[in-house]
Design an enzyme around this catalytic site. Sequence first.
Site, PDB file in Angstrom:
ATOM      1  N   HIS A  85     -36.745  32.016 -12.207  1.00  0.00           N
ATOM      2  CA  HIS A  85     -35.481  31.991 -11.465  1.00  0.00           C
ATOM      3  C   HIS A  85     -35.193  30.624 -10.863  1.00  0.00           C
ATOM      4  O   HIS A  85     -34.048  30.330 -10.520  1.00  0.00           O
ATOM      5  CB  HIS A  85     -35.441  33.093 -10.405  1.00  0.00           C
ATOM      6  CG  HIS A  85     -36.293  32.858  -9.199  1.00  0.00           C
ATOM      7  ND1 HIS A  85     -37.525  33.466  -9.010  1.00  0.00           N
ATOM      8  CD2 HIS A  85     -36.082  32.109  -8.090  1.00  0.00           C
ATOM      9  CE1 HIS A  85     -38.028  33.094  -7.846  1.00  0.00           C
ATOM     10  NE2 HIS A  85     -37.169  32.274  -7.271  1.00  0.00           N
ATOM     11  N   ASP A 138     -41.232  36.695 -14.286  1.00  0.00           N
ATOM     12  CA  ASP A 138     -40.623  35.556 -13.591  1.00  0.00           C
ATOM     13  C   ASP A 138     -41.501  34.307 -13.694  1.00  0.00           C
ATOM     14  O   ASP A 138     -42.147  33.891 -12.737  1.00  0.00           O
ATOM     15  CB  ASP A 138     -40.391  35.928 -12.122  1.00  0.00           C
ATOM     16  CG  ASP A 138     -39.569  34.891 -11.366  1.00  0.00           C
ATOM     17  OD1 ASP A 138     -38.937  34.038 -12.018  1.00  0.00           O
ATOM     18  OD2 ASP A 138     -39.563  34.953 -10.118  1.00  0.00           O
ATOM     19  N   SER A 235     -40.612  29.305  -4.065  1.00  0.00           N
ATOM     20  CA  SER A 235     -40.654  29.925  -5.390  1.00  0.00           C
ATOM     21  C   SER A 235     -41.378  29.052  -6.407  1.00  0.00           C
ATOM     22  O   SER A 235     -41.178  27.837  -6.466  1.00  0.00           O
ATOM     23  CB  SER A 235     -39.235  30.183  -5.899  1.00  0.00           C
ATOM     24  OG  SER A 235     -38.665  31.297  -5.274  1.00  0.00           O
TER      25      SER A 235
END
Length: 286
Positions: A85, A138, A235
Amino acid sequence: MRRPSVRALARPLAGVAAAALIPLVPAFSAAPAAAEGIVGGFPVDVTDVPWTVALSSRDRFGGTRSGQFCGGVAVGPTTVLTAAHCLEEDVLGSPPHEVPDLKVIAGRTDLRTDHGQEVAVRESWVNPGYDDVSNSGDFAVLTLAEPLPPGAVVAMAGAGDPAYAAGTAATVYGWGDVSGQGDYADVLRAASVQVLPDTLCERAYPAGGDGSYLAEAMVCAGRRLGGRDACQGDSGGPLVARGRVIGLVSWGSGCGRSGSPGVYTRISDALRKLGWDRAGHSHMAG
């Protein structure tokens, strides 16, 4: 279904200063966050964890914090794993190959300095099986234009590794939000957490809520009472246990909230889908 609370930074709007970067989704911490850490964390020198790297684009995120917007982990001299992402158009504003200055920063504890090295990304590969509703799969792979220094690589935990066992002490690293309120760190931080039972995240994130926890593809980690967690801007950064990376910062509900642990991409699942062994060597034909 509402989009999961992924933990990349949002691209600032035109005319907004880089210092005013906004989380991709609203987040808050129900537990008090320590002023000195990720959320409930502590400062760390990147020389102690040289495989922890920052993803950077000054063109998209300004120069105040070296253009940092996500984290990553070096698993080979020219190979970095990060979250899928992080490379979405929602974050970058365009496909990654159209970002003119996409780089990986290594060896830089304080993003306000020019220490370490900035290495151009030669190629990016995003898992085509990434599901942006559940956040399963992810992960993405960045290939660097030149190798990182010797020793700046961490081992990966394969399937069945005891590092994935519930109760195992683990550490998450990043330059993200320290409070859940948009207070982004300039200096690398770490938080001591535990691998938590899959059942805890399955109860916290059932299908149809903020996201779907899938034990085969994800790792549940944090503290049962909250207070220590990754957050926006972290992230793609590493979750490390027993000297091996077991997860990548992926998503969660808020930051450091009791009953809402952090969810990480399971490295063993990424290895399986990539056809890699634990040293990052491919066994796929061609």
